[in-house]
Design a protein around this motif. Structure first.
Motif, short mmCIF file in Angstrom:
data_model
loop_
_atom_site.label_atom_id
_atom_site.label_comp_id
_atom_site.label_asym_id
_atom_site.label_seq_id
_atom_site.Cartn_x
_atom_site.Cartn_y
_atom_site.Cartn_z
N GLY A 75 0.78 -1.22 0.00
CA GLY A 75 0.00 0.00 0.00
C GLY A 75 0.82 1.28 0.00
N ARG A 115 -3.68 -2.04 7.33
CA ARG A 115 -4.85 -1.17 7.46
C ARG A 115 -4.69 0.04 6.54
NH1 ARG A 115 -5.19 1.29 12.33
NH2 ARG A 115 -3.07 0.79 12.95
N SER A 117 -6.25 1.00 3.78
CA SER A 117 -7.39 1.69 3.17
C SER A 117 -7.80 2.91 4.00
CB SER A 117 -8.56 0.74 2.97
OG SER A 117 -8.96 0.18 4.20
N GLU A 118 -7.74 2.83 5.31
CA GLU A 118 -8.11 3.99 6.12
C GLU A 118 -7.09 5.11 5.98
OE1 GLU A 118 -7.29 2.92 10.59
OE2 GLU A 118 -7.95 1.10 9.59
N LYS A 120 -5.30 5.67 3.24
CA LYS A 120 -5.50 6.25 1.91
C LYS A 120 -6.71 7.19 1.89
CE LYS A 120 -3.22 2.56 -0.53
NZ LYS A 120 -3.37 1.34 -1.29
N ARG A 121 -7.74 6.86 2.63
CA ARG A 121 -8.90 7.77 2.71
C ARG A 121 -8.48 9.12 3.30
NH1 ARG A 121 -11.90 3.03 3.68
NH2 ARG A 121 -11.54 3.08 5.91
N GLN A 124 -6.51 11.03 0.67
CA GLN A 124 -7.38 11.57 -0.37
C GLN A 124 -8.03 12.87 0.10
OE1 GLN A 124 -9.82 8.10 -0.96
NE2 GLN A 124 -8.83 7.62 -2.91
#
Length: 128
Positions: A75, A115, A117-118, A120-121, A124
């Motif tokens: 990631g 973890r 994805s959190e 990356k949010r 963003q």
């Protein structure tokens, strides 16, 4: 000309204090089983990020960016791309990834614990 905002003063962050261990490009190359030239390419392509942590040192990569499996942490490349798209340079990316701001823990810890994805949010949201 558009003025770039430095969220949280990341450009002035003391990277030597934030990041506990660094590797020079030869050390990264050895850990990944590639050449130092390939490490340079990986940094250029945002698969890794490098900075000069202390004056007089050459560019180095945070050791935490490398997983135990001999590859960059899962990631990381996607996160670096998001941060660069938000206008961060490598130094600011490293500072953001190692800063425990209002996130529960440092983003690097979340990446290493799968973890991503959190993280990356949150990255963003910086672009907005």
């Amino acid at each position: 000309m558009e003025q770039r905002v430095d969220p949280g003063g990341l450009a002035a962050a003391d990277l030597a204090a934030l990041v506990p261990a660094w590797l020079d490009w030869a050390g990264v190359a050895e850990r990944l089983g590639v050449t130092p030239a390939k490490v340079r390419t990986m940094v250029r392509d945002h698969e890794l990020a490098a900075a000069v942590p202390v004056s007089g040192a050459g560019p180095q990569v945070p050791e935490a960016f490398l997983g135990d499996d001999g590859a960059p942490v899962k990631g990381l490349a996607g996160l670096l791309t998001l941060l660069h798209d938000a206008g961060f340079d490598d130094r600011e990316c490293i500072a953001w990834i190692f800063t425990d701001d209002d996130y529960p823990g440092r983003p690097i810890d979340a990446l290493r614990e799968n973890r991503g994805s959190e993280v990356k949010r949150r990255a963003q949201a910086l672009a907005l």
